[in-house]
Design an enzyme around this catalytic site. Structure first.
Site, mmCIF file in Angstrom:
data_model
loop_
_atom_site.group_PDB
_atom_site.id
_atom_site.type_symbol
_atom_site.label_atom_id
_atom_site.label_comp_id
_atom_site.label_asym_id
_atom_site.label_seq_id
_atom_site.Cartn_x
_atom_site.Cartn_y
_atom_site.Cartn_z
ATOM 1 N N HIS A 190 -5.386 8.637 -8.108
ATOM 2 C CA HIS A 190 -5.792 9.874 -8.713
ATOM 3 C C HIS A 190 -5.379 10.703 -9.483
ATOM 4 O O HIS A 190 -5.727 11.309 -10.576
ATOM 5 C CB HIS A 190 -7.181 10.331 -7.620
ATOM 6 C CG HIS A 190 -8.354 8.996 -7.219
ATOM 7 N ND1 HIS A 190 -9.008 8.922 -8.945
ATOM 8 C CD2 HIS A 190 -9.032 8.597 -6.306
ATOM 9 C CE1 HIS A 190 -9.911 7.643 -8.702
ATOM 10 N NE2 HIS A 190 -9.763 7.578 -6.763
ATOM 11 N N CYS B 97 -14.512 2.740 -4.995
ATOM 12 C CA CYS B 97 -13.943 3.611 -4.940
ATOM 13 C C CYS B 97 -15.617 4.467 -5.532
ATOM 14 O O CYS B 97 -16.031 4.096 -6.054
ATOM 15 C CB CYS B 97 -13.282 3.754 -6.593
ATOM 16 S SG CYS B 97 -12.667 5.340 -7.832
ATOM 17 N N LEU B 98 -15.313 5.973 -4.961
ATOM 18 C CA LEU B 98 -16.666 6.515 -5.151
ATOM 19 C C LEU B 98 -17.069 6.787 -6.795
ATOM 20 O O LEU B 98 -18.027 6.946 -6.984
ATOM 21 C CB LEU B 98 -16.632 8.176 -4.521
ATOM 22 C CG LEU B 98 -16.327 7.483 -3.021
ATOM 23 C CD1 LEU B 98 -16.904 9.351 -2.100
ATOM 24 C CD2 LEU B 98 -17.431 6.652 -2.009
ATOM 25 N N GLN C 254 -11.897 13.441 -8.141
ATOM 26 C CA GLN C 254 -13.197 12.938 -8.865
ATOM 27 C C GLN C 254 -14.462 14.286 -8.391
ATOM 28 O O GLN C 254 -15.506 13.928 -8.417
ATOM 29 C CB GLN C 254 -13.184 12.112 -7.109
ATOM 30 C CG GLN C 254 -12.345 10.929 -7.791
ATOM 31 C CD GLN C 254 -12.375 10.131 -6.192
ATOM 32 O OE1 GLN C 254 -11.506 10.226 -5.290
ATOM 33 N NE2 GLN C 254 -12.852 9.283 -6.579
ATOM 34 N N HIS D 159 -4.180 4.764 -3.179
ATOM 35 C CA HIS D 159 -5.695 5.280 -3.658
ATOM 36 C C HIS D 159 -5.585 6.358 -4.128
ATOM 37 O O HIS D 159 -5.815 6.547 -5.567
ATOM 38 C CB HIS D 159 -6.337 3.995 -3.207
ATOM 39 C CG HIS D 159 -7.783 4.234 -3.821
ATOM 40 N ND1 HIS D 159 -8.656 2.894 -4.417
ATOM 41 C CD2 HIS D 159 -9.068 5.267 -4.442
ATOM 42 C CE1 HIS D 159 -9.206 3.815 -4.837
ATOM 43 N NE2 HIS D 159 -9.931 4.985 -5.105
ATOM 44 N N GLU D 160 -5.763 7.087 -3.222
ATOM 45 C CA GLU D 160 -6.175 8.683 -3.687
ATOM 46 C C GLU D 160 -4.545 9.401 -4.794
ATOM 47 O O GLU D 160 -5.038 9.936 -5.374
ATOM 48 C CB GLU D 160 -6.118 9.464 -2.036
ATOM 49 C CG GLU D 160 -7.326 8.712 -1.781
ATOM 50 C CD GLU D 160 -8.890 8.873 -2.405
ATOM 51 O OE1 GLU D 160 -9.144 9.131 -3.288
ATOM 52 O OE2 GLU D 160 -9.983 7.203 -1.517
ATOM 53 N N GLY E 241 -11.950 8.255 1.787
ATOM 54 C CA GLY E 241 -11.011 8.828 1.228
ATOM 55 C C GLY E 241 -11.355 10.296 -0.027
ATOM 56 O O GLY E 241 -12.260 9.636 -1.080
HETATM 57 ZN ZN LIG Z 1 -11.101 6.457 -5.124
#
Ligand SMILES: [Zn+2]
Length: 193
Positions: free
Chosen positions: A150, A104-105, A50, A146-147, A45
């Site tokens: 953000h 998380c990236l 991000q 999760h996304e 995701g």
């Molecule tokens: Zn994340």
């Protein structure tokens, strides 16, 4: 084009993102680049903040979880969903609370168990701004939650206990200053002028 992923520490990651409309410039290209960026980083995701854009847009592709081993280890029913969410709004969260280890990236090399409800109902627009309302559960719901966070300016590290947060304080500082090994392109907060 692979875009740099903004790391923990950027103020944009803590801000609520804004809705967009059809006139948002070069949206198709942005979405294509986001998929390329997500796959390049082996993510499931990616949310627009991000990659440095404070707009309500995220993408998911849960196909990496679509195997028996994951199903056995996680207790989640797996399902491959590849989807783009624009201007999403979670209408309802229901079902049992479940602990699951998230990463998380934007926060590489940190994983923490996060409690979330197991079912969601969400309203969103697709790439063509058609409106949908769908329900998701299992790993798909988890990735969406999760996304979606953000877009609300919330990171999974905001959801852990103060004790655990203290334990990873040093690691978070290293991410802010770029002292973390990653095999994808990142923008670290220290580089911000
Ligand atoms: Zn994340």
């Amino acid at each position: 084009m692979v875009l740099p992923i903004f790391g923990y520490g950027y103020p944009l990651l803590k801000k609520r993102s804004v809705n967009i409309d059809k006139n948002y410039p070069d949206l198709k290209i942005l979405i294509r680049d986001m998929y390329e960026t997500m796959y390049n980083a082996s993510g499931v995701g990616l949310a627009a903040p991000q990659i440095g854009k404070g707009i309500r847009l995220f993408i998911i592709d849960t196909s990496a979880f679509d195997n028996e081993e994951f199903e056995l280890n996680s207790g989640f029913k797996t399902k491959s969903v590849k989807k783009t969410f624009i201007n999403p709004e979670i209408i309802n969260e229901s079902g049992d609370l479940k602990l699951f280890e998230e990463g998380c990236l934007s926060i590489p090399n940190i994983r923490e168990s996060i409690n979330r409800k197991s079912e969601i109902k969400i309203k969103y627009q697709d790439e063509n701004f058609n409106i949908h309302q769908d329900s998701f559960d299992g790993i798909v719901a988890r990735v969406i939650q999760h996304e979606y966070d953000h877009l609300e300016g919330v990171l999974f590290t905001d959801k852990i206990s103060p004790f655990k947060k203290k334990l990873i304080k040093g690691k978070l500082k290293n991410i802010m200053t770029g002292k973390v090994p990653v095999d994808y392109v990142m923008n670290f907060f220290k580089n911000q002028s």
